[in-house]
Scaffold this motif. Structure first.
Motif, mmCIF file in Angstrom:
data_model
loop_
_atom_site.group_PDB
_atom_site.id
_atom_site.type_symbol
_atom_site.label_atom_id
_atom_site.label_comp_id
_atom_site.label_asym_id
_atom_site.label_seq_id
_atom_site.Cartn_x
_atom_site.Cartn_y
_atom_site.Cartn_z
ATOM 1 N N LEU A 154 -28.774 39.149 8.711
ATOM 2 C CA LEU A 154 -28.391 40.215 7.768
ATOM 3 C C LEU A 154 -29.581 40.892 7.096
ATOM 4 C CD1 LEU A 154 -25.330 38.515 6.042
ATOM 5 C CD2 LEU A 154 -25.279 40.381 7.713
ATOM 6 N N VAL A 155 -30.747 40.230 7.115
ATOM 7 C CA VAL A 155 -31.930 40.832 6.489
ATOM 8 C C VAL A 155 -32.556 41.764 7.518
ATOM 9 C CG1 VAL A 155 -34.156 40.409 5.391
ATOM 10 C CG2 VAL A 155 -32.271 38.856 4.980
ATOM 11 N N ARG A 156 -32.024 42.974 7.539
ATOM 12 C CA ARG A 156 -32.548 43.973 8.471
ATOM 13 C C ARG A 156 -32.285 45.356 7.888
ATOM 14 N NH1 ARG A 156 -30.914 42.521 13.894
ATOM 15 N NH2 ARG A 156 -31.564 40.505 13.169
ATOM 16 N N PRO A 157 -33.067 46.338 8.313
ATOM 17 C CA PRO A 157 -32.958 47.669 7.715
ATOM 18 C C PRO A 157 -31.513 48.176 7.717
ATOM 19 C CG PRO A 157 -34.861 47.564 9.152
ATOM 20 C CD PRO A 157 -34.132 46.273 9.322
ATOM 21 N N GLY A 158 -31.124 48.747 6.560
ATOM 22 C CA GLY A 158 -29.773 49.322 6.444
ATOM 23 C C GLY A 158 -28.773 48.381 5.800
ATOM 24 N N ARG A 159 -29.049 47.049 5.849
ATOM 25 C CA ARG A 159 -28.133 46.112 5.184
ATOM 26 C C ARG A 159 -28.517 46.001 3.710
ATOM 27 N NH1 ARG A 159 -24.550 43.734 9.137
ATOM 28 N NH2 ARG A 159 -23.462 43.166 7.230
ATOM 29 N N LYS A 160 -27.576 45.480 2.907
ATOM 30 C CA LYS A 160 -27.800 45.386 1.454
ATOM 31 C C LYS A 160 -28.044 43.929 1.040
ATOM 32 C CE LYS A 160 -26.089 49.647 -0.074
ATOM 33 N NZ LYS A 160 -25.910 50.301 1.190
ATOM 34 N N ASN A 161 -28.739 43.787 -0.099
ATOM 35 C CA ASN A 161 -29.009 42.423 -0.585
ATOM 36 C C ASN A 161 -27.705 41.660 -0.864
ATOM 37 O OD1 ASN A 161 -28.446 43.998 -2.854
ATOM 38 N ND2 ASN A 161 -30.201 43.302 -4.051
ATOM 39 N N LYS A 162 -26.680 42.371 -1.365
ATOM 40 C CA LYS A 162 -25.439 41.645 -1.709
ATOM 41 C C LYS A 162 -24.698 41.159 -0.462
ATOM 42 C CE LYS A 162 -22.625 45.765 -2.378
ATOM 43 N NZ LYS A 162 -22.559 46.886 -3.276
ATOM 44 N N ASP A 163 -24.945 41.788 0.709
ATOM 45 C CA ASP A 163 -24.337 41.301 1.964
ATOM 46 C C ASP A 163 -24.776 39.855 2.221
ATOM 47 O OD1 ASP A 163 -23.463 43.899 2.228
ATOM 48 O OD2 ASP A 163 -24.903 44.457 3.794
ATOM 49 N N VAL A 164 -26.064 39.602 1.958
ATOM 50 C CA VAL A 164 -26.619 38.257 2.199
ATOM 51 C C VAL A 164 -26.017 37.267 1.199
ATOM 52 C CG1 VAL A 164 -28.742 36.873 2.288
ATOM 53 C CG2 VAL A 164 -28.769 39.254 3.063
ATOM 54 N N THR A 165 -25.980 37.657 -0.077
ATOM 55 C CA THR A 165 -25.449 36.784 -1.134
ATOM 56 C C THR A 165 -24.026 36.337 -0.794
ATOM 57 O OG1 THR A 165 -26.775 38.026 -2.736
ATOM 58 C CG2 THR A 165 -25.044 36.630 -3.634
ATOM 59 N N GLU A 166 -23.189 37.295 -0.399
ATOM 60 C CA GLU A 166 -21.783 36.966 -0.084
ATOM 61 C C GLU A 166 -21.692 36.044 1.131
ATOM 62 O OE1 GLU A 166 -19.998 40.822 0.362
ATOM 63 O OE2 GLU A 166 -20.281 41.292 -1.773
ATOM 64 N N ALA A 167 -22.461 36.370 2.168
ATOM 65 C CA ALA A 167 -22.350 35.630 3.424
ATOM 66 C C ALA A 167 -22.792 34.173 3.277
ATOM 67 C CB ALA A 167 -23.172 36.323 4.506
ATOM 68 N N ILE A 168 -23.888 33.930 2.563
ATOM 69 C CA ILE A 168 -24.389 32.546 2.499
ATOM 70 C C ILE A 168 -23.441 31.661 1.681
ATOM 71 C CG2 ILE A 168 -26.813 33.126 2.946
ATOM 72 C CD1 ILE A 168 -27.405 32.803 -0.016
ATOM 73 N N GLN A 169 -22.742 32.246 0.690
ATOM 74 C CA GLN A 169 -21.780 31.444 -0.074
ATOM 75 C C GLN A 169 -20.607 31.012 0.809
ATOM 76 O OE1 GLN A 169 -21.148 32.654 -4.362
ATOM 77 N NE2 GLN A 169 -22.307 34.401 -3.623
ATOM 78 N N PHE A 214 -32.408 46.763 2.503
ATOM 79 C CA PHE A 214 -33.608 46.348 3.234
ATOM 80 C C PHE A 214 -34.146 47.533 4.030
ATOM 81 C CE2 PHE A 214 -30.836 42.518 3.054
ATOM 82 C CZ PHE A 214 -31.598 41.783 2.165
ATOM 83 N N GLU A 215 -35.479 47.626 4.094
ATOM 84 C CA GLU A 215 -36.084 48.748 4.814
ATOM 85 C C GLU A 215 -37.121 48.236 5.809
ATOM 86 O OE1 GLU A 215 -37.350 52.032 2.187
ATOM 87 O OE2 GLU A 215 -36.110 51.067 0.645
ATOM 88 N N LEU A 320 -40.536 39.215 8.712
ATOM 89 C CA LEU A 320 -41.169 40.541 8.756
ATOM 90 C C LEU A 320 -40.158 41.508 9.370
ATOM 91 C CD1 LEU A 320 -44.652 39.580 10.358
ATOM 92 C CD2 LEU A 320 -43.896 39.233 7.997
ATOM 93 N N LEU A 321 -39.824 42.568 8.649
ATOM 94 C CA LEU A 321 -38.863 43.556 9.165
ATOM 95 C C LEU A 321 -39.607 44.590 10.017
ATOM 96 C CD1 LEU A 321 -37.161 42.060 7.123
ATOM 97 C CD2 LEU A 321 -36.157 44.197 6.410
ATOM 98 N N MET A 322 -39.910 44.170 11.239
ATOM 99 C CA MET A 322 -40.684 45.009 12.154
ATOM 100 C C MET A 322 -39.794 46.122 12.731
ATOM 101 S SD MET A 322 -43.592 43.470 12.046
ATOM 102 C CE MET A 322 -44.501 44.156 13.427
ATOM 103 N N PRO A 323 -40.403 47.231 13.169
ATOM 104 C CA PRO A 323 -39.597 48.317 13.750
ATOM 105 C C PRO A 323 -38.759 47.854 14.946
ATOM 106 C CG PRO A 323 -41.837 49.069 13.314
ATOM 107 C CD PRO A 323 -41.819 47.599 13.047
#
Length: 343
Positions: A154-169, A214-215, A320-323
């Motif tokens: 989920l940590v990839r460009p275009g996703r949001k920080n809250k997406d990660v928070t919800e998913a890991i719970q 994430f960018e 690292l959020l590589m291209p």
């Protein structure tokens, strides 16, 4: 270089040299973690393990970029911590501490190193026993590892920080575990271990962070702690705190000579990165650190605990959020476990 110039020239993953420095730091940190795991044996002193991790990172980063014109800072970016069983984090005791590991302990190892301020951080959970881990300890470890895998996707460009928070719970709940509150995953930049973009471990009314997306070309340390307990750790004893970071934006005229002495030593040796009080002269440090913390010149990293009998597992990786995709540069294979997942 002035702050303005540094601001203008903020170096990120668009520079191949920066990518190389992150990956070199990561390789060293992964090896330091393997070294500490290999030394985890019953009756091993925790302070010795912490020292071994830090020494290895110092030596190996010190061997890099030796012959360049510009002096390149390198070394430990977060002191090695070895937190056992229901202790959640930040246990990195003073030299005089006699705490040892015992058979069956769940050992959480946390560390970071940097080259030229480009930081690689890692944490891993290891169990001191032969054969696969079973029962509730296995559930906590499986929850942390699986949550880390989900976060990585989920940590990839275009996703949001809250997406990660919800998913890991949700992942933790499937193993009848809780993600531990108050653990933050930070964006990292050159010489910045706790950048402004943050992923919360648990969303609740007390802790709010700004929504963020994430960018490309960003770097994150994704930090996940799972517990079979309530996931609301407590500070039991302030005397256990040994890790601090200088608060660069604060100033105060210290009254005590011991405090001034210690703060001057910290400003010279550890102007930016977190450090362990072990690196300071112990008697003077104890006296001086209190005044520095009371006036917010230092930010403490407290040792937190769940209740006795709770099992806590910790996983942290640098990505690292590589291209061409997200690249997890620090990790360690999960231990053998037999966990029960509720569908």
């Amino acid at each position: 270089m002035s702050d303005d110039e540094r601001e203008e020239k903020e170096l990120d993953l668009t520079s191949p040299e920066v990518v190389t420095k992150y990956k070199s730091a990561a390789e060293i940190v992964n090896k330091a973690l393997q070294l500490v795991i290999s030394e985890c044996k019953p009756k091993a002193k925790i302070v010795d393990l912490c020292e071994k991790g830090d020494s290895y990172i110092r030596e190996q980063t010190g061997n890099m970029y030796k012959n360049v014109k510009r002096k390149i800072e390198r070394g430990v970016a977060f002191p090695t911590c070895v937190s056992v069983n229901n202790t959640v984090c930040h246990f990195s005791p003073l030299a005089s501490d006699e705490t040892v590991l015992e058979e069956g302990d769940i050992v959480k190892i946390d560390m970071a190193g940097h080259i030229d301020g480009f930081i690689a951080a890692v944490a891993h959970t290891h169990v001191l026993q032969e054969g696969p881990v079973t029962g509730r300890a296995a559930d906590a470890i499986a929850a942390a590892n699986m949550a880390a895998e989900v976060a990585l996707r989920l940590v990839r460009p275009g996703r949001k920080n809250k997406d990660v928070t919800e998913a890991i719970q949700k992942v933790a709940a499937a193993y009848d575990c809780k993600i531990v509150e108050g653990v933050l995953s930070h964006q990292m930049k050159q010489f910045v271990i706790d950048g402004n973009k943050v992923v919360l471990s648990v969303s609740n009314p007390d802790t709010r962070v700004d929504d963020a997306e994430f960018e490309e070309n960003e770097v994150y340390a994704i930090d996940i702690v799972a517990s079979t307990g309530e996931g609301k750790p407590k500070l039991l004893d302030e005397k256990q705190t040994t890790i601090y970071k200088r608060a660069v934006d604060k100033s105060y005229h210290l009254k005590m000579k011991a405090s001034r002495f210690i703060f001057s030593e910290i400003s010279q040796k550890f102007p930016i990165m977190p450090f362990s009080a072990r690196a300071l002269e112990e008697k003077r440090a104890r006296l001086g650190l209190v005044e520095c913390v009371n006036h917010e010149l230092l930010q403490p990293y407290p040792v937190l605990h769940e209740k006795p009998g709770d099992y806590v597992a910790h996983i942290k990786f640098t990505v690292l959020l590589m291209p061409n995709g997200s690249d997890r540069v620090t990790s360690q294979p999960a231990p053998g476990i037999a966990a029960h997942q509720n569908n």
